[in-house]
Design a protein around this motif. Structure first.
Motif, PDB file in Angstrom:
ATOM      1  N   PHE A  58       0.828  -1.206   0.000  1.00  0.00           N
ATOM      2  CA  PHE A  58       0.000   0.000   0.000  1.00  0.00           C
ATOM      3  C   PHE A  58       0.864   1.258   0.000  1.00  0.00           C
ATOM      4  O   PHE A  58       0.633   2.186  -0.777  1.00  0.00           O
ATOM      5  CB  PHE A  58      -0.900  -0.008   1.237  1.00  0.00           C
ATOM      6  N   VAL A  59       1.868   1.294   0.856  1.00  0.00           N
ATOM      7  CA  VAL A  59       2.730   2.476   0.942  1.00  0.00           C
ATOM      8  C   VAL A  59       3.473   2.700  -0.363  1.00  0.00           C
ATOM      9  O   VAL A  59       3.621   3.831  -0.832  1.00  0.00           O
ATOM     10  CB  VAL A  59       3.723   2.331   2.117  1.00  0.00           C
ATOM     11  N   ARG A  60       3.939   1.603  -0.978  1.00  0.00           N
ATOM     12  CA  ARG A  60       4.660   1.743  -2.236  1.00  0.00           C
ATOM     13  C   ARG A  60       3.767   2.349  -3.310  1.00  0.00           C
ATOM     14  O   ARG A  60       4.167   3.243  -4.047  1.00  0.00           O
ATOM     15  CB  ARG A  60       5.170   0.369  -2.687  1.00  0.00           C
ATOM     16  N   ARG A  61       2.521   1.894  -3.394  1.00  0.00           N
ATOM     17  CA  ARG A  61       1.597   2.450  -4.369  1.00  0.00           C
ATOM     18  C   ARG A  61       1.293   3.907  -4.034  1.00  0.00           C
ATOM     19  O   ARG A  61       1.188   4.751  -4.926  1.00  0.00           O
ATOM     20  CB  ARG A  61       0.299   1.639  -4.394  1.00  0.00           C
ATOM     21  N   PHE A  62       1.143   4.175  -2.746  1.00  0.00           N
ATOM     22  CA  PHE A  62       0.876   5.547  -2.325  1.00  0.00           C
ATOM     23  C   PHE A  62       1.993   6.487  -2.765  1.00  0.00           C
ATOM     24  O   PHE A  62       1.749   7.567  -3.291  1.00  0.00           O
ATOM     25  CB  PHE A  62       0.723   5.577  -0.803  1.00  0.00           C
ATOM     26  N   VAL A  63       3.248   6.061  -2.585  1.00  0.00           N
ATOM     27  CA  VAL A  63       4.390   6.895  -2.972  1.00  0.00           C
ATOM     28  C   VAL A  63       4.412   7.108  -4.475  1.00  0.00           C
ATOM     29  O   VAL A  63       4.611   8.218  -4.968  1.00  0.00           O
ATOM     30  CB  VAL A  63       5.708   6.257  -2.492  1.00  0.00           C
ATOM     31  N   HIS A  64       4.195   6.026  -5.237  1.00  0.00           N
ATOM     32  CA  HIS A  64       4.192   6.153  -6.699  1.00  0.00           C
ATOM     33  C   HIS A  64       3.111   7.122  -7.158  1.00  0.00           C
ATOM     34  O   HIS A  64       3.347   7.998  -7.997  1.00  0.00           O
ATOM     35  CB  HIS A  64       3.955   4.782  -7.342  1.00  0.00           C
ATOM     36  N   GLU A  65       1.892   6.952  -6.628  1.00  0.00           N
ATOM     37  CA  GLU A  65       0.790   7.801  -7.064  1.00  0.00           C
ATOM     38  C   GLU A  65       0.999   9.248  -6.616  1.00  0.00           C
ATOM     39  O   GLU A  65       0.660  10.182  -7.337  1.00  0.00           O
ATOM     40  CB  GLU A  65      -0.535   7.257  -6.502  1.00  0.00           C
ATOM     41  N   ALA A  66       1.575   9.444  -5.426  1.00  0.00           N
ATOM     42  CA  ALA A  66       1.827  10.808  -4.956  1.00  0.00           C
ATOM     43  C   ALA A  66       2.824  11.516  -5.857  1.00  0.00           C
ATOM     44  O   ALA A  66       2.671  12.690  -6.186  1.00  0.00           O
ATOM     45  CB  ALA A  66       2.340  10.774  -3.509  1.00  0.00           C
ATOM     46  N   ARG A  67       3.856  10.787  -6.278  1.00  0.00           N
ATOM     47  CA  ARG A  67       4.839  11.392  -7.179  1.00  0.00           C
ATOM     48  C   ARG A  67       4.204  11.772  -8.506  1.00  0.00           C
ATOM     49  O   ARG A  67       4.486  12.831  -9.075  1.00  0.00           O
ATOM     50  CB  ARG A  67       5.992  10.425  -7.405  1.00  0.00           C
ATOM     51  N   ALA A  68       3.339  10.892  -9.007  1.00  0.00           N
ATOM     52  CA  ALA A  68       2.678  11.186 -10.274  1.00  0.00           C
ATOM     53  C   ALA A  68       1.770  12.402 -10.140  1.00  0.00           C
ATOM     54  O   ALA A  68       1.753  13.289 -11.000  1.00  0.00           O
ATOM     55  CB  ALA A  68       1.877   9.968 -10.735  1.00  0.00           C
ATOM     56  N   ALA A  69       1.017  12.469  -9.034  1.00  0.00           N
ATOM     57  CA  ALA A  69       0.117  13.599  -8.828  1.00  0.00           C
ATOM     58  C   ALA A  69       0.890  14.899  -8.678  1.00  0.00           C
ATOM     59  O   ALA A  69       0.434  15.960  -9.096  1.00  0.00           O
ATOM     60  CB  ALA A  69      -0.755  13.352  -7.591  1.00  0.00           C
ATOM     61  N   ALA A  70       2.074  14.834  -8.079  1.00  0.00           N
ATOM     62  CA  ALA A  70       2.869  16.050  -7.869  1.00  0.00           C
ATOM     63  C   ALA A  70       3.322  16.659  -9.185  1.00  0.00           C
ATOM     64  O   ALA A  70       3.634  17.852  -9.243  1.00  0.00           O
ATOM     65  CB  ALA A  70       4.076  15.740  -6.980  1.00  0.00           C
ATOM     66  N   ARG A  71       3.367  15.857 -10.234  1.00  0.00           N
ATOM     67  CA  ARG A  71       3.797  16.389 -11.526  1.00  0.00           C
ATOM     68  C   ARG A  71       2.708  17.188 -12.216  1.00  0.00           C
ATOM     69  O   ARG A  71       2.977  17.897 -13.176  1.00  0.00           O
ATOM     70  CB  ARG A  71       4.252  15.236 -12.433  1.00  0.00           C
ATOM     71  N   LEU A  72       1.452  17.052 -11.748  1.00  0.00           N
ATOM     72  CA  LEU A  72       0.356  17.799 -12.361  1.00  0.00           C
ATOM     73  C   LEU A  72       0.346  19.226 -11.825  1.00  0.00           C
ATOM     74  O   LEU A  72       0.238  19.445 -10.622  1.00  0.00           O
ATOM     75  CB  LEU A  72      -0.981  17.128 -12.050  1.00  0.00           C
TER      76      LEU A  72
END
Length: 684
Positions: A58-72
């Motif tokens: 869960f944490v790994r997915r959270f980190v990946h998705e947070a990084r992707a969202a930060a690029r928007l």
């Protein structure tokens, strides 16, 4: 503030974010208002539930998705500032939007006019269009994720969409059914069937938001999320004009098209939907844009605790309250259905007329029929290919029964879809693009973790967290290590800074300060770095010790002896050596040094620092005395007087000098002469 809030209030995460108060609480996380102590600004801090934070997947997915969202980066997207972990507490720092959510607007003001609804949805669609252009799908568009920066929709609110890229995390096995409750009403059929989500999934959710804004109720109301999910797949979006006849037919048709069960029948992404919404707004008249159901009065908003109950005809009915339900009110229909299967819609609120309805669709949503003229009925949507039925329908029915009997696992299975699997392809040695394409063909989700490698070329996959041939469920996240090439860091510019500052600069670049050497320099002040080795910009491995040369100031110069030189000669010589010349304004008399020449210097000859100041004293020549008048006076009387003045007295007797009287003197009275000057006196 609750007890849990008391425990968190005042806590500082990661030495940076000081929690102030709780803003919202959901199934996955709690959102707090916090202060960024480093940048001195308020932020919204989303703190993951403790049990989820212990789930590495869960944490790994959270980190990946947070990084992707930060690029928007978009004015209608809530910015993601930071993500981190502090003592097992996983958090996300986001832009703080003061105000309310679209859910608040729906509760207090819906149904809205078409103009008001479009004013709120156009910014949402613009945000989704930007995300789709960047290759990201939101997957959880709902009123709770639309934030309004002002408290009233008629005051031009600042509309922002939140939780980009994080919604997909609610599909992992560790998430409970309660977490999906708020989302179930807005899930697209393909999400429920376990198919791949794409931009059309967000388009579907926007259609449901538009339906809810102009009618005042959800398209798929219900207390059971499984029943709601069934309606998405088998029911189709209702006709908005049956609930709110003043909704323009073109708006209803757009809702039906964007909310089509089959993704191929919808606009293909938010950019296309945005074009349709803008075109719709231009083509509608002001009357259509501003029309509200019920004329000048708004149909009462459906809020928690107030709903329309659907009961069989002939069955005793009573007003019932259920927390969290949704419904609608509307005009009275003058027809009724006969037979045991007919239903009647009865409003909860006194004084608001109910409406007879056709047999209830699954989930308790009643379609209105009766004496409505065929001309007033909305045109049916374009024909679409029939969805899977037969055995698939029985399977879904069995799953629904299993979930109703036993809970969370059945709903997870329903929303994830059939257990379709693929074999993990070999990806080591592929480029990032090649690896992503290989996983896409297997319907697996690719994530990349950049790592440095001395051996594997940059942009090449080193390894994956699943071995080739591993059997994986469609949609499984596969994280791959992507080589960034050798780990190298550029030597920063150090000239002009002190060694102490150089330590910090080098540490920021993963380097260290090596040996320090000193040397003189003409322009760089003492104590500052002149140059480094390796030189500025050189790419070196982490931990490299960088040598520096530190200025010891200007090199010393030899100070010559300029005593006896003229003032001009001394000044020129000293200036050529880089020394500063200072002339004493008070001259002195000197018997040996001619007037205008240097009598003394300070410092004395020797080695001095370059640029030093040399003070010169200039001679005024020997001391002068004034010649007195001595003619007619006795030689014996004037001789001592002239001698005391420093003059040399010579006697020249005339006729034997019998009388001893001075008859003449060789230097005229009043003349200024140096001491030691000879004066001749004639004595008679």
């Amino acid at each position: 503030m609750s007890g849990s809030q008391d425990l968190w209030s005042g806590r500082v995460l990661d030495g940076r974010y000081q929690i102030d108060s709780e803003l919202a609480r959901g199934g996955m996380a709690t959102v707090y208002r916090a202060q960024d102590l480093r940048l001195d600004r308020p932020v919204a801090l989303k703190v993951m539930r403790a049990d989820l934070a212990r789930d590495e997947t869960f944490v790994r997915r959270f980190v990946h998705e947070a990084r992707a969202a930060a690029r928007l980066q978009h004015p209608h997207i809530v910015s993601v500032y930071d993500q981190g972990e502090d003592d097992g507490c996983v958090y996300l720092a986001m832009e703080l939007v003061e105000g309310q959510t679209l859910r608040d607007v729906i509760r207090t003001r819906a149904p809205l006019s078409t103009r008001q609804a479009l004013d709120l949805l156009l910014p949402v669609t613009e945000a989704l269009a930007a995300a789709h252009a960047a290759g990201m799908v939101h997957r959880d568009v709902k009123p709770e994720n639309v934030l309004l920066g002002t408290p009233h929709p008629r005051t031009d609110p600042i509309v922002k969409v939140a939780d980009f890229g994080l919604a997909r995390m609610e599909g992992v096995a560790s998430v409970t059914t309660e977490m999906l409750w708020a989302t179930a009403a807005y899930l697209a059929p393909e999400q429920i069937d376990g198919q791949t989500s794409d931009p059309r999934t967000d388009v579907y959710a926007v259609a449901l938001l538009l339906f809810e804004l102009v009618t005042g109720r959800k398209a798929f109301p219900g207390e059971d999320p499984v029943r709601v999910a069934y309606e998405h797949v088998h029911g189709g979006v209702p006709h908005a004009r049956e609930l709110a006849p003043t909704v323009p037919r073109a708006v209803e048709q757009l809702i039906l098209r964007a909310g089509a069960v089959e993704p191929d029948d919808r606009p293909q992404d938010a950019t296309e939907l945005l074009h349709d919404l803008r075109t719709l707004r231009l083509e509608l008249s002001d009357t259509d844009l501003d029309a509200l159901p019920g004329g000048d009065e708004t149909i009462p908003v459906q809020v928690d605790g107030d709903r329309t109950q659907v009961v069989p005809v002939g069955t005793p009915h009573q007003h019932t309250r259920h927390s969290g339900s949704t419904g609608h009110t509307g005009h009275t229909d003058h027809s009724s259905q006969s037979g045991a299967t007919a239903t009647r819609a009865l409003p909860v609120r006194d004084g608001i007329p109910g409406r007879a309805s056709s047999p209830a669709a699954p989930g308790g949503y009643a379609r209105t029929t009766g004496n409505r003229s065929p001309a007033r009925r909305p045109a049916p949507p374009a024909p679409r290919p029939a969805r899977r039925r037969g055995i698939g329908g029985w399977i879904i029915g069995l799953l629904l029964l299993a979930l109703l009997a036993g809970g969370g696992y059945g709903f997870w299975y329903l929303t994830e879809g059939p257990a379709v699997h693929s074999e993990m392809p070999p990806v080591a040695g592929l480029t990032q693009v090649e690896a992503r394409e290989a996983l896409d063909r297997k319907e697996l989700d690719a994530f990349f973790t950049p790592v440095y490698s001395e051996d594997v070329p940059a942009d090449t996959v080193i390894s994956a967290d699943y071995e080739p041939g591993a059997v994986l469920r469609h949609g499984t996240d596969v994280t791959m290590e992507l080589s960034q090439g050798p780990e190298r860091y550029a030597v920063p510019r150090l000239d002009g800074v002190t060694p102490g500052d150089a330590v910090d600069l080098l540490r920021d670049n993963q380097l260290s300060l090596g040996e320090q050497h000193t040397e003189h320099h003409e322009t760089i002040p003492a104590g500052q770095i002149i140059r480094s080795d390796p030189e500025v910009g050189a790419q070196v491995p982490p931990g490299t010790a960088v040598q520096v040369w530190v200025s010891d100031g200007l090199a010393p110069v030899g100070l010559p002896n300029v005593v006896g030189s003229t003032e001009a000669q001394a000044t020129g010589e000293l200036s050529r050596l880089g020394l500063t010349v200072e002339i004493d304004p008070q001259r002195v008399s000197d018997e040996e040094v001619p007037e205008g020449s240097v009598v003394s210097q300070d410092p004395t000859p020797g080695e001095v620092e370059a640029g030093s100041t040399v003070r010169l004293v200039i001679s005024d020549g020997p001391e002068l005395v004034e010649i007195p008048q001595v003619v007619g006076r006795q030689f014996s009387a004037v001789e001592q007087e002239l001698t005391d003045l420093g003059l040399v007295v010579t006697r020249d007797d005339v006729r034997g000098g019998f009388f001893g009287s001075v008859r003449s003197q060789s230097i005229e009275p009043g003349e200024m002469v140096p001491r030691g000057t000879e004066i001749v006196l004639e004595v008679v």
